[in-house]
Write an enzyme that holds these catalytic residues in place. Structure first.
Site, PDB file in Angstrom:
ATOM      1  N   GLU A 131       0.182  -1.028  -0.030  1.00 16.92           N
ATOM      2  CA  GLU A 131       0.062   0.247   0.214  1.00 16.92           C
ATOM      3  C   GLU A 131       0.536   0.664   0.080  1.00 16.92           C
ATOM      4  OE1 GLU A 131      -2.836  -0.286  -0.584  1.00 16.92           O
ATOM      5  OE2 GLU A 131      -3.522  -2.585  -0.174  1.00 16.92           O
ATOM      6  N   GLU A 198      -1.060  -2.321 -10.414  1.00 17.16           N
ATOM      7  CA  GLU A 198      -1.475  -3.761  -8.848  1.00 17.16           C
ATOM      8  C   GLU A 198       0.648  -4.414  -8.575  1.00 17.16           C
ATOM      9  OE1 GLU A 198      -2.394  -4.033  -6.397  1.00 17.16           O
ATOM     10  OE2 GLU A 198      -3.956  -1.809  -6.569  1.00 17.16           O
TER      11      GLU A 198
END
Length: 306
Positions: A131, A198
């Site tokens: 993150e 991602e």
């Protein structure tokens, strides 16, 4: 390469939006479309984090309420040379995590109680490093822009279905085709950008945490958990799926918000080999829930992060 792909895809999405505006209203329509997109981006730029955190009913935690979790995030942020983000916990049994905020100075990271109960400390470190990778690469801003433009394409397409020109006629067959195809094209480009980011965040997470094997292990657990226990927010707002580290379902396709989890794990295994790691990921006792102060001893594998 990920940055180049994102730039090209974002340019394609913007061009699609302007082309749709031109189809419906000529040069003036394209200009209006661009202004609308700019206004929507301006609003979401300043308010995206509040919107995302509010819709998840996330509660902010600190050293007093979740000392180990907050301390772990602080250590990872220091490794990544990032300002300390705000840290949130979402009361949801579905295991997942996300990041939000317009830039590293205004970033926030969040994890669900389901994730904190499921993963080991090493795995939690890998997830939060992922993150923070999104924060470092400003993916939160990029995905906000992408979602805004894609939403504007759909809005303009809906308007186009009822559009009438100065002569009282509709957009014609070419315009109707553009109106019908544009939202699907925008969605495909949006998903492609999300999948690209991602992979980049996985690599960043591996570098920040120092152990891609722990992140790979976490992804496998999270995919199983999220498949069995759907997230409450994603059930109400399907578009929220793209925020999370894993989707409810896994599998590469044009309509997937994430790469296939098995492919991500394989990519992390290759990164581990690049880093000279050949043994399995270290194991550790399950991390206690960060919803209450934690007094248990830290895992020795994470002591250097303290």
């Amino acid at each position: 390469m990920n940055g180049f792909k994102t730039t090209m895809l974002l340019a394609a999405l913007t061009a699609l939006f302007m082309a749709l505006g031109y189809t419906l209203g000529g040069a003036g329509g394209a200009t209006i479309a661009l202004l609308v997109a700019g206004g929507m981006n301006f609003f979401t730029f300043w308010n995206a984090d509040r919107i995302v955190l509010s819709m998840h009913h996330a509660r902010e935690v600190d050293d007093a309420t979740a000392p180990e979790f907050v301390g772990l995030v602080r250590a990872l942020a220091r490794r990544a040379n990032l300002p300390m983000p705000r840290v949130y916990i979402v009361d949801d049994p579905s295991p997942n995590a996300f990041a939000t905020g317009r830039n590293p100075e205004n970033a926030a990271v969040a994890a669900t109680t389901g994730l904190l109960d499921l993963l080991t400390r090493e795995e939690i470190a890998g997830v939060m490093a992922h993150e923070l990778g999104h924060v470092r690469d400003r993916d939160t801003l990029i995905m906000t822009m992408v979602a805004t433009i894609a939403g504007a394409v759909s809005m303009l397409a809906n308007v186009g279905l009822f559009f009438r020109g100065g002569d009282g006629r509709g957009p014609g067959w070419a315009g109707i085709l553009a109106v019908l195809v544009a939202p699907f094209a925008a969605m495909i480009v949006q998903m492609a950008i999300s999948r690209t980011r991602e992979y980049g965040a996985d690599r960043a997470g591996a570098e920040i945490s120092g152990d891609p094997r722990a992140l790979a292990s976490a992804l496998a657990k999270l995919q199983r958990g999220a498949s069995m226990i759907p997230g409450a927010t994603a059930a109400r707002i399907p578009a929220a799926q793209q925020l999370y580290i894993v989707p409810g379902r896994s599998g590469d396709s044009l309509f997937s918000t994430h790469p296939d989890t098995d492919n991500r794990i394989a990519a992390l295994a290759a990164i581990a080999q690049e880093m000279g790691m050949t043994s399995p990921a270290p194991s550790a006792p399950p991390a206690p829930s960060a919803s209450v102060p934690v007094t248990r001893r830290r895992s020795s594998a994470l002591d250097p992060l303290a």
